[in-house]
Design a protein around this motif. Structure first.
Motif, mmCIF file in Angstrom:
data_model
loop_
_atom_site.group_PDB
_atom_site.id
_atom_site.type_symbol
_atom_site.label_atom_id
_atom_site.label_comp_id
_atom_site.label_asym_id
_atom_site.label_seq_id
_atom_site.Cartn_x
_atom_site.Cartn_y
_atom_site.Cartn_z
ATOM 1 N N ILE A 184 3.965 -25.835 -3.680
ATOM 2 C CA ILE A 184 3.446 -25.351 -2.399
ATOM 3 C C ILE A 184 3.537 -23.829 -2.350
ATOM 4 C CG2 ILE A 184 3.906 -25.299 0.095
ATOM 5 C CD1 ILE A 184 4.794 -28.249 -0.168
ATOM 6 N N GLY A 185 4.647 -23.290 -2.864
ATOM 7 C CA GLY A 185 4.798 -21.831 -2.921
ATOM 8 C C GLY A 185 3.712 -21.194 -3.771
ATOM 9 N N VAL A 186 3.324 -21.872 -4.883
ATOM 10 C CA VAL A 186 2.230 -21.362 -5.725
ATOM 11 C C VAL A 186 0.932 -21.375 -4.943
ATOM 12 C CG1 VAL A 186 0.860 -21.786 -7.799
ATOM 13 C CG2 VAL A 186 3.355 -22.052 -7.874
ATOM 14 N N GLY A 187 0.658 -22.488 -4.248
ATOM 15 C CA GLY A 187 -0.580 -22.593 -3.468
ATOM 16 C C GLY A 187 -0.656 -21.564 -2.359
ATOM 17 N N TRP A 188 0.498 -21.297 -1.737
ATOM 18 C CA TRP A 188 0.525 -20.300 -0.670
ATOM 19 C C TRP A 188 0.612 -18.872 -1.218
ATOM 20 C CZ3 TRP A 188 4.762 -22.786 2.959
ATOM 21 C CH2 TRP A 188 4.180 -23.877 3.633
#
Length: 622
Positions: A480-484
């Motif tokens: 999720i951190g990568v996507g954000w």
């Protein structure tokens, strides 16, 4: 008429201690071994002889069916204790003169030598006659002496047969043979059913496979002092029988009632009801029913490869598994280390479930994802490959772990791009600040995972291990951190994942090492590399732990505090640059900007650094 049989060298002692008690008794003095006994069957022979002479005399008396009474002698302690005879001369003579009943007792023979208490073969140091008076100090002293000798212990090989039929070929520290449960210390501790006249004897085969097992047994034998253990240890085999032979490739050293001897073949037999005793025995007074059948309990004793390994070297500190024992485990772990389509599909599904559960802030959904996640299996395989230095298993394990990690990051990042919500839920936030506590969880989970794989009976516990260590949720948060494109979310969650990964690999490997699946020399290099990885992970974990302590201190100092008649509630701290603090200000009037700025300034002064303050106003009505 009593016939007193004595050795001439004991004449003075006998006249001093025994004759005064027989002043008014008709008696005849016979010298042993000079006298050739030819008496009628009504005569009673009262012996005043040592153990050495009784070993010679009693078999002859049994053959002639002579009635025997045994007086206490300074050197016949084994006979007195083994037959349950009183050591009080006055009491014994009273019994001889008043007791008309004849007790017929079994006699145990070792290589045709009568045994009154026990035969000790090999190293049976655990049991000493110092224990017999239930003296606490002697128990502890004997335990200390035994512990000092542990490093020199090793197994001997024994082939045990009964009437030319092999019972077992095993290895053991030693073997204790006793006729009945009350004749010696070892029998009282470990034998529950036996009798002086059951026509049987007991052979106890003491065969621990490691020092930890032996030390635990020694500690158990201390409490309760001198009493029978509630359960015979699994490493002690028991044979209850009437004939037995023991041999080895080399000469066997043994003791018969404390007398040292050696032989290539040791034979045992019981001569039923052969000794006619005309005095009381505390053993013959106990007529409890006992099992008179033969009994052979040797299923847990080492055989085959295990026996060969134990006889080659000193007793190991911890258990060592043989190829026979871990061949099946190796096969399973090698399969688990491979990347398969099922593994990839289950990683995708568990990641999707975990990601949706994180966005939905749903703990049950996230737990379901943990159970489905298959990544724990290749990690355990990698741990085994590390301690065995199996390059093939290491290579397959690391590839499978990397593929699972990449797939999880990819699909969780994809979901975060699709869902138009950029909100850090409590479930996401819980995985952003790993600490040393998380390393503790990983350590325990690594031990549990390795132990569950090694023991077939508890393999179902792997689902619980997967829940405890929670590998997929932090990976999903990192994705999720990568996507954000949020470094703080990615780094915090991925550090938690690395913490779990390093802790499991290290301590699963140590568990396999302790269980004996690899020698330490082979595992040393892999353990060093993993220790370096854990050391690298521990640095940010320590910093994170300090941050949590700081957060707790700030929260504790602000929660419930009153500043300018404003009450602070619901304090939450998030580390960023500057520090982010959110709180609720409770007041009786509407808040003004100046008041909030003044509150912010006072908090900054208290904690000593600039902050970003988020305030939720709340009215108090009185």
């Amino acid at each position: 008429m009593l016939y007193i049989l004595y050795n001439p060298k004991d004449r003075e002692k006998m006249e001093e201690d025994i004759f005064p008690l027989l002043e008014n008794t008709e008696k005849e003095i016979l010298s042993y071994p000079e006298t050739d006994l030819k008496l009628d069957d009504k005569a009673t022979i009262v012996t005043y002889l040592s153990d050495e002479h009784l070993r010679e005399f009693l078999p002859k008396a049994a053959e002639q069916n002579l009635k025997i009474a045994i007086l206490p002698h300074p050197e016949n302690t084994y006979t007195t204790k083994g037959l349950g005879i009183s050591n009080d001369p006055e009491k014994v003579i009273e019994e001889i003169l008043n007791n008309e009943e004849v007790h017929k007792l079994d006699m145990l023979f070792c290589n045709e030598t009568p045994v009154f208490q026990s035969v000790n073969i090999g190293n049976v140091f655990i049991f000493t006659e110092e224990h017999q008076n239930n003296n606490v100090f002697r128990e502890v002293l004997s335990f200390y002496r035994n512990i000092r000798r542990l490093s020199s212990l090793s197994h001997n090989s024994y082939e045990i047969s009964s009437e030319d039929e092999k019972v077992i070929h095993t290895s053991a520290l030693g073997i204790v043979v006793v006729e009945h449960a009350l004749s010696s210390v070892v029998a009282r501790r470990l034998v529950s059913e036996s009798s002086l006249n059951d026509g049987m004897f007991n052979a106890l085969i003491i065969s621990p496979t490691n020092l930890v097992q032996l030390i635990w047994f020694l500690l158990r034998s201390l409490v309760p002092f001198g009493r029978q253990l509630d359960k015979t240890p699994s490493f002690i085999g028991r044979i209850k029988i009437n004939k037995l032979s023991i041999k080895d490739k080399s000469t066997i050293e043994f003791t018969v009632d404390g007398e040292k001897d050696q032989a290539e073949l040791i034979t045992f037999r019981v001569e039923p009801e052969s000794l006619c005793l005309t005095q009381s025995s505390k053993y013959t007074s106990e007529k409890d029913e006992v099992n008179l059948k033969k009994s052979i309990k040797i299923n847990t004793l080492p055989t085959g490869e295990k026996r060969e390994e134990l006889t080659k070297r000193s007793l190991p500190i911890y258990p060592r598994a043989t190829t026979e024992e871990f061949q099946e485990l190796f096969k399973v772990l090698r399969e688990n280390s491979k990347t398969t389509s099922v593994y990839v599909v289950m990683m995708i599904l568990s990641t999707l479930i975990a990601t949706f559960g994180l966005f939905g802030d749903s703990s049950p959904v996230i737990i379901g994802a943990m159970i489905l996640a298959p990544i724990i299996s290749p990690i355990v395989s990698f741990a085994m490959g590390m301690v065995r230095y199996d390059k093939r298993m290491l290579k397959q394990g690391v590839i499978t772990i990397l593929i699972g990690t990449g797939v999880s990051l990819l699909f969780s990042a994809g979901v975060s791009l699709i869902i138009p919500i950029k909100l850090i839920t409590s479930e996401i936030d819980a995985r952003l600040s790993p600490t040393l506590l998380d390393m503790g969880i990983a350590v325990a989970s690594g031990v549990a995972a390795a132990y569950a794989h090694a023991k077939e009976g508890i393999a179902k516990s792997l689902a619980g291990v997967a829940i405890a260590v929670a590998l997929v949720p932090p990976l999903a948060v990192a994705g999720i951190g990568v996507g954000w494109w949020d470094w703080q979310v990615f780094s915090g969650a991925f550090l938690l994942y690395l913490t779990n990964l390093a802790g499991i690999i290290m301590f699963a490997g140590i568990t396999f090492l302790v269980l004996g699946f690899a020698p330490f020399k082979r595992a040393k290099l892999g353990l060093i590399y993993t220790l370096i990885l854990i050391g690298m992970v521990m640095i940010p974990l320590s910093l994170s732990f300090n941050r949590i302590q700081k957060e707790a201190n700030i929260t504790r100092s602000l929660e419930g505090a009153t500043l300018n008649e404003l009450v602070i509630r619901n304090v939450k701290v998030r580390f960023s640059t500057p520090l982010n603090i959110s709180l609720t200000l409770v007041s009786s009037d509407n808040l003004k900007g100046d008041e909030i700025r003044e509150i912010k300034k006072k908090i900054e002064e208290d904690i000593g650094e600039p902050i970003r303050l988020e305030v939720i106003p709340a009215r108090r009505f009185e």
